[in-house]
Write a protein that holds these residues in place. Structure first.
Motif, PDB file in Angstrom:
ATOM      1  N   ASN A 159       0.837  -1.214   0.000  1.00  0.00           N
ATOM      2  CA  ASN A 159       0.000   0.000   0.000  1.00  0.00           C
ATOM      3  C   ASN A 159       0.866   1.256   0.000  1.00  0.00           C
ATOM      4  O   ASN A 159       0.583   2.239  -0.723  1.00  0.00           O
ATOM      5  CB  ASN A 159      -0.917   0.020   1.217  1.00  0.00           C
ATOM      6  CG  ASN A 159      -2.009  -1.043   1.135  1.00  0.00           C
ATOM      7  OD1 ASN A 159      -2.293  -1.559   0.058  1.00  0.00           O
ATOM      8  ND2 ASN A 159      -2.591  -1.398   2.263  1.00  0.00           N
ATOM      9  N   ILE A 160       1.930   1.253   0.806  1.00  0.00           N
ATOM     10  CA  ILE A 160       2.837   2.410   0.868  1.00  0.00           C
ATOM     11  C   ILE A 160       3.486   2.627  -0.494  1.00  0.00           C
ATOM     12  O   ILE A 160       3.588   3.769  -0.982  1.00  0.00           O
ATOM     13  CB  ILE A 160       3.915   2.200   1.961  1.00  0.00           C
ATOM     14  CG1 ILE A 160       3.260   2.238   3.352  1.00  0.00           C
ATOM     15  CG2 ILE A 160       5.018   3.262   1.867  1.00  0.00           C
ATOM     16  CD1 ILE A 160       4.170   1.785   4.474  1.00  0.00           C
ATOM     17  N   LEU A 161       3.932   1.522  -1.114  1.00  0.00           N
ATOM     18  CA  LEU A 161       4.548   1.628  -2.442  1.00  0.00           C
ATOM     19  C   LEU A 161       3.560   2.197  -3.465  1.00  0.00           C
ATOM     20  O   LEU A 161       3.917   3.019  -4.319  1.00  0.00           O
ATOM     21  CB  LEU A 161       5.066   0.258  -2.907  1.00  0.00           C
ATOM     22  CG  LEU A 161       6.348  -0.237  -2.224  1.00  0.00           C
ATOM     23  CD1 LEU A 161       6.584  -1.709  -2.553  1.00  0.00           C
ATOM     24  CD2 LEU A 161       7.534   0.597  -2.669  1.00  0.00           C
ATOM     25  N   GLY A 162       2.297   1.761  -3.374  1.00  0.00           N
ATOM     26  CA  GLY A 162       1.265   2.274  -4.293  1.00  0.00           C
ATOM     27  C   GLY A 162       1.024   3.759  -4.098  1.00  0.00           C
ATOM     28  O   GLY A 162       0.922   4.522  -5.071  1.00  0.00           O
ATOM     29  N   LEU A 163       0.936   4.159  -2.815  1.00  0.00           N
ATOM     30  CA  LEU A 163       0.743   5.582  -2.522  1.00  0.00           C
ATOM     31  C   LEU A 163       1.938   6.412  -2.976  1.00  0.00           C
ATOM     32  O   LEU A 163       1.778   7.520  -3.518  1.00  0.00           O
ATOM     33  CB  LEU A 163       0.513   5.783  -1.020  1.00  0.00           C
ATOM     34  CG  LEU A 163      -0.815   5.262  -0.474  1.00  0.00           C
ATOM     35  CD1 LEU A 163      -0.812   5.314   1.050  1.00  0.00           C
ATOM     36  CD2 LEU A 163      -1.992   6.081  -1.037  1.00  0.00           C
ATOM     37  N   ALA A 164       3.129   5.879  -2.778  1.00  0.00           N
ATOM     38  CA  ALA A 164       4.339   6.591  -3.210  1.00  0.00           C
ATOM     39  C   ALA A 164       4.335   6.771  -4.719  1.00  0.00           C
ATOM     40  O   ALA A 164       4.715   7.841  -5.227  1.00  0.00           O
ATOM     41  CB  ALA A 164       5.576   5.811  -2.757  1.00  0.00           C
ATOM     42  N   THR A 165       3.906   5.745  -5.435  1.00  0.00           N
ATOM     43  CA  THR A 165       3.841   5.837  -6.909  1.00  0.00           C
ATOM     44  C   THR A 165       2.862   6.928  -7.332  1.00  0.00           C
ATOM     45  O   THR A 165       3.140   7.723  -8.248  1.00  0.00           O
ATOM     46  CB  THR A 165       3.414   4.479  -7.508  1.00  0.00           C
ATOM     47  OG1 THR A 165       4.342   3.481  -7.095  1.00  0.00           O
ATOM     48  CG2 THR A 165       3.376   4.525  -9.021  1.00  0.00           C
ATOM     49  N   ILE A 166       1.717   6.997  -6.649  1.00  0.00           N
ATOM     50  CA  ILE A 166       0.727   8.036  -6.964  1.00  0.00           C
ATOM     51  C   ILE A 166       1.298   9.418  -6.664  1.00  0.00           C
ATOM     52  O   ILE A 166       1.183  10.358  -7.468  1.00  0.00           O
ATOM     53  CB  ILE A 166      -0.581   7.804  -6.169  1.00  0.00           C
ATOM     54  CG1 ILE A 166      -1.285   6.536  -6.665  1.00  0.00           C
ATOM     55  CG2 ILE A 166      -1.518   9.007  -6.290  1.00  0.00           C
ATOM     56  CD1 ILE A 166      -2.416   6.071  -5.767  1.00  0.00           C
TER      57      ILE A 166
END
Length: 201
Positions: A159-166
């Motif tokens: 989830n953190i990686l996804g948010l960072a990508t966004i």
């Protein structure tokens, strides 16, 4: 009865094997020296006493059943595992082979039994079984840890990686971009460590 004599001569002084003969009244008729040394001191003079005196009460039925098999098939020997009093309030485990004995007129006169103490073997086997159970439990625990690492811990990291990508795609100031990159880099590093540990487990 004569065919029992050579066996007595061979095993009378055996340091390994017990040799006993029980008559048709279920009483000890012969005991070799090893058996006498092991059990005579515990139970008193055993010749003439009922064979059940030396054993665990639950094992007398085994003796009766195996003895009956001996007379039904006199050409064969039959095995039995019997617990014997150790003189200390416990039992040793003994392994026996039973065979029917007949006189010259082919009338049954009793059963002779050759046995030995297998307590150490039984204890070793028990310890091995306990060790295998412990290893099975340890394997299960490692599988549970691997599952937790792969699914429970990695979920928030993903989830953190996804948010960072966004956040990286958004138009933000440089200081925030640098912070997002640090978060993304740390999350990727942690994710790689978890994958590596899980694969080793």
């Amino acid at each position: 009865m004569n065919h029992f004599d050579p066996i007595k001569q061979i095993l009378d002084n055996s340091g390994v094997y017990y040799l006993v003969m029980v008559d048709m009244n279920s009483r000890y008729a012969y005991l070799n020296k090893k058996y006498l040394q092991a059990f005579d001191g515990i139970h008193g003079h055993l010749i003439g006493q009922h064979y059940s005196k030396t054993m665990h009460p639950d094992d007398t039925e085994i003796c009766m059943r195996v003895s009956q098999q001996c007379f039904e098939q006199p050409e064969k020997m039959f095995p039995a595992t019997i617990r014997k009093h150790d003189g200390k309030g416990g039992y040793i485990t003994t392994q026996w082979e039973y065979k029917a004995v007949f006189d010259a007129d082919h009338s049954p006169v009793g059963v002779f039994c050759i046995g030995n103490d297998i307590s150490e073997f039984v204890a070793t086997r028990f310890n091995l079984e306990q060790t295998m159970k412990s290893l099975s439990h340890a394997t299960l625990t490692l599988e549970e840890i691997a599952h937790i690492q792969s699914h429970v811990i990695r979920k928030p990291i993903a989830n953190i990686l996804g948010l960072a990508t966004i956040l990286e795609t958004m138009d933000t100031d440089e200081s925030l971009k640098a912070l997002v990159e640090m978060i993304s880099s740390s999350a990727k590093e942690l994710d790689a460590v978890i994958k590596s540990v899980s694969s080793k487990i």
